[in-house]
Design a protein around this motif. Structure first.
Motif, mmCIF file in Angstrom:
data_model
loop_
_atom_site.group_PDB
_atom_site.id
_atom_site.type_symbol
_atom_site.label_atom_id
_atom_site.label_comp_id
_atom_site.label_asym_id
_atom_site.label_seq_id
_atom_site.Cartn_x
_atom_site.Cartn_y
_atom_site.Cartn_z
ATOM 1 N N SER A 104 1.108 9.329 -5.722
ATOM 2 C CA SER A 104 1.271 10.756 -5.440
ATOM 3 C C SER A 104 2.170 11.438 -6.467
ATOM 4 C CB SER A 104 1.843 10.956 -4.031
ATOM 5 O OG SER A 104 3.165 10.459 -3.943
ATOM 6 N N ILE A 105 3.207 10.744 -6.907
ATOM 7 C CA ILE A 105 4.093 11.308 -7.930
ATOM 8 C C ILE A 105 3.342 11.467 -9.250
ATOM 9 C CG2 ILE A 105 6.179 10.932 -9.297
ATOM 10 C CD1 ILE A 105 6.712 11.702 -6.402
ATOM 11 N N LEU A 106 2.530 10.485 -9.601
ATOM 12 C CA LEU A 106 1.754 10.574 -10.834
ATOM 13 C C LEU A 106 0.735 11.704 -10.765
ATOM 14 C CD1 LEU A 106 1.177 6.781 -11.608
ATOM 15 C CD2 LEU A 106 2.810 8.347 -12.689
ATOM 16 N N THR A 129 0.832 -1.201 0.000
ATOM 17 C CA THR A 129 0.000 0.000 0.000
ATOM 18 C C THR A 129 0.868 1.253 0.000
ATOM 19 O OG1 THR A 129 -1.758 -1.146 1.214
ATOM 20 C CG2 THR A 129 -1.798 1.266 1.244
ATOM 21 N N GLY A 130 1.907 1.249 0.828
ATOM 22 C CA GLY A 130 2.814 2.393 0.891
ATOM 23 C C GLY A 130 3.509 2.653 -0.433
ATOM 24 N N ILE A 131 3.938 1.600 -1.100
ATOM 25 C CA ILE A 131 4.576 1.748 -2.403
ATOM 26 C C ILE A 131 3.588 2.317 -3.419
ATOM 27 C CG2 ILE A 131 5.604 0.499 -4.353
ATOM 28 C CD1 ILE A 131 6.775 -1.470 -2.282
ATOM 29 N N MET A 186 7.644 2.531 4.285
ATOM 30 C CA MET A 186 6.851 2.822 3.093
ATOM 31 C C MET A 186 5.569 3.589 3.442
ATOM 32 S SD MET A 186 8.803 1.944 0.800
ATOM 33 C CE MET A 186 7.684 2.737 -0.350
ATOM 34 N N MET A 187 4.994 3.311 4.614
ATOM 35 C CA MET A 187 3.825 4.067 5.026
ATOM 36 C C MET A 187 4.192 5.521 5.301
ATOM 37 S SD MET A 187 1.255 2.031 4.821
ATOM 38 C CE MET A 187 -0.059 2.849 5.735
ATOM 39 N N ALA A 188 5.375 5.753 5.874
ATOM 40 C CA ALA A 188 5.844 7.121 6.104
ATOM 41 C C ALA A 188 6.128 7.823 4.784
ATOM 42 C CB ALA A 188 7.097 7.101 6.978
ATOM 43 N N SER A 189 6.686 7.079 3.828
ATOM 44 C CA SER A 189 6.938 7.646 2.504
ATOM 45 C C SER A 189 5.633 8.065 1.837
ATOM 46 C CB SER A 189 7.670 6.623 1.629
ATOM 47 O OG SER A 189 7.773 7.068 0.293
ATOM 48 N N MET A 190 4.634 7.194 1.925
ATOM 49 C CA MET A 190 3.337 7.500 1.329
ATOM 50 C C MET A 190 2.714 8.736 1.980
ATOM 51 S SD MET A 190 -0.105 5.129 0.955
ATOM 52 C CE MET A 190 -0.431 5.044 2.716
ATOM 53 N N ALA A 191 2.756 8.796 3.308
ATOM 54 C CA ALA A 191 2.168 9.940 4.016
ATOM 55 C C ALA A 191 2.872 11.240 3.642
ATOM 56 C CB ALA A 191 2.228 9.705 5.521
ATOM 57 N N GLY A 192 4.196 11.204 3.640
ATOM 58 C CA GLY A 192 4.948 12.410 3.324
ATOM 59 C C GLY A 192 4.688 12.927 1.928
ATOM 60 N N LEU A 193 4.611 12.021 0.971
ATOM 61 C CA LEU A 193 4.380 12.430 -0.415
ATOM 62 C C LEU A 193 2.923 12.789 -0.679
ATOM 63 C CD1 LEU A 193 6.631 9.816 -2.246
ATOM 64 C CD2 LEU A 193 6.918 12.297 -2.336
ATOM 65 N N VAL A 194 2.020 11.880 -0.330
ATOM 66 C CA VAL A 194 0.604 12.093 -0.638
ATOM 67 C C VAL A 194 0.079 13.354 0.041
ATOM 68 C CG1 VAL A 194 -1.729 11.204 -0.307
ATOM 69 C CG2 VAL A 194 0.080 9.662 -1.070
ATOM 70 N N GLU A 195 0.326 13.479 1.340
ATOM 71 C CA GLU A 195 -0.291 14.571 2.089
ATOM 72 C C GLU A 195 0.295 15.931 1.729
ATOM 73 O OE1 GLU A 195 0.044 13.115 6.078
ATOM 74 O OE2 GLU A 195 -1.559 11.632 5.787
ATOM 75 N N GLU A 196 1.581 15.982 1.446
ATOM 76 C CA GLU A 196 2.158 17.273 1.059
ATOM 77 C C GLU A 196 1.792 17.639 -0.377
ATOM 78 O OE1 GLU A 196 3.328 19.286 3.290
ATOM 79 O OE2 GLU A 196 2.908 17.634 4.661
ATOM 80 N N VAL A 197 1.740 16.664 -1.261
ATOM 81 C CA VAL A 197 1.321 16.949 -2.643
ATOM 82 C C VAL A 197 -0.131 17.427 -2.666
ATOM 83 C CG1 VAL A 197 0.749 15.872 -4.858
ATOM 84 C CG2 VAL A 197 2.974 15.447 -3.805
ATOM 85 N N CYS A 198 -1.011 16.734 -1.940
ATOM 86 C CA CYS A 198 -2.438 17.064 -2.000
ATOM 87 C C CYS A 198 -2.788 18.330 -1.236
ATOM 88 C CB CYS A 198 -3.261 15.892 -1.460
ATOM 89 S SG CYS A 198 -3.150 14.384 -2.451
#
Length: 277
Positions: free
Chosen positions: A57-59, A49-51, A121-133
């Protein structure tokens, strides 16, 4: 004159569609797809899920850029990365010392325990998704449609509110409603701080990095007390954490004080310099 878009005619609806649409697509849709696509091949579901969310988020960010490339300057200006680091480093360092110092008290020593690939990976997802959105998309969108000296604090608060509101979904996942409300409030405080830095410098990558590091440290600290059998922290720690996160929120308001607002307006006039009225 470019043809006016639907979201330009209905900016509030556009804000919700862009922000939460990006969030659902990146974290939920891509996260679920990855869980089934690569989780079934032996990879732990949380890791998959994190991956998926990180890739999503990048897409989403690429789509945001391509959609607005004729109007919006995505790349930071010279000095914006260093400026973001100067604004965020000291407050976060003090915050981490105060926060994880409390965890050290309960852990009776070093407050960080090893964690696995899932948490990373969950931290990576949170950092990218939440800051991008909630920063790159939400704040940029609001800066285009509502930027003025008096509205700058409102933009920061709305970014924090939109960010915090997503954490109410934890109540659906089994959390007590009071716990979900508390996390929502804490995320609003943190979201205002991050949004203020983004308003000042317009650089999302520094925020992604610090968000990722913060979540990693939080996972490690939680693990350090869990292995000692501490499953519930006393009520005073909740008040303590709320107080230091509120201090970050106040720091954010200081960063967007009246003396800095023309600088902020100039930045966003540049970033949206290709936008039509």
């Amino acid at each position: 004159m470019m043809k006016q878009r639907f979201t330009d005619k209905h900016p509030i609806l556009g804000l919700l569609l862009w922000t939460y649409g990006a969030f659902v697509i990146s974290e939920m849709l891509f996260g679920v797809i990855a869980t089934f696509a690569i989780g079934e091949n032996g990879l732990e579901p949380g890791t998959a899920t994190g991956i998926g969310g990180s890739v999503g988020s990048i897409l989403v960010l690429v789509f945001w850029y391509l959609h607005n490339r004729k109007e919006y300057h995505f790349m930071p200006r010279k000095g914006d990365i260093g400026g973001s680091l100067k604004l965020i480093f000291l407050p976060m360092l003090v915050y981490w010392i105060l926060l994880f110092g409390a965890y050290a008290y309960f852990a009776k020593g070093f407050p960080f325990a090893p964690i696995g690939l899932k948490q990373i990976m969950m931290a990576s997802m949170a950092g990218l998704v939440e800051e991008v959105c909630f920063r790159e998309i939400a704040v940029s969108y609001m800066a285009r449609h509502w930027m003025s000296e008096k509205r700058i604090p409102l933009i920061a608060v709305l970014s924090g509110f939109l960010f915090g509101l997503t954490h109410m979904t934890n109540a659906i996942g089994g959390w007590e409603i009071t716990s979900a409300l508390l996390q929502t409030l804490l995320c609003i405080f943190m979201g205002v701080f991050y949004a203020s830095i983004y308003l000042r410098k317009g650089n999302v990558w520094v925020l992604c990095l610090f968000h990722f590091v913060h979540d990693i440290l939080t996972f490690m600290a939680a693990e350090s007390v869990t292995v000692l059998g501490v499953t519930e922290l006393p009520d005073w720690i909740t008040i303590y954490i709320a107080a230091i996160e509120f201090a970050l929120c106040l720091c954010g308001f200081f960063y967007i004080r009246r003396a800095k607002r023309q600088e902020i307006i100039n930045l966003w006039e540049y970033k949206w310099s290709g936008a039509s009225s």
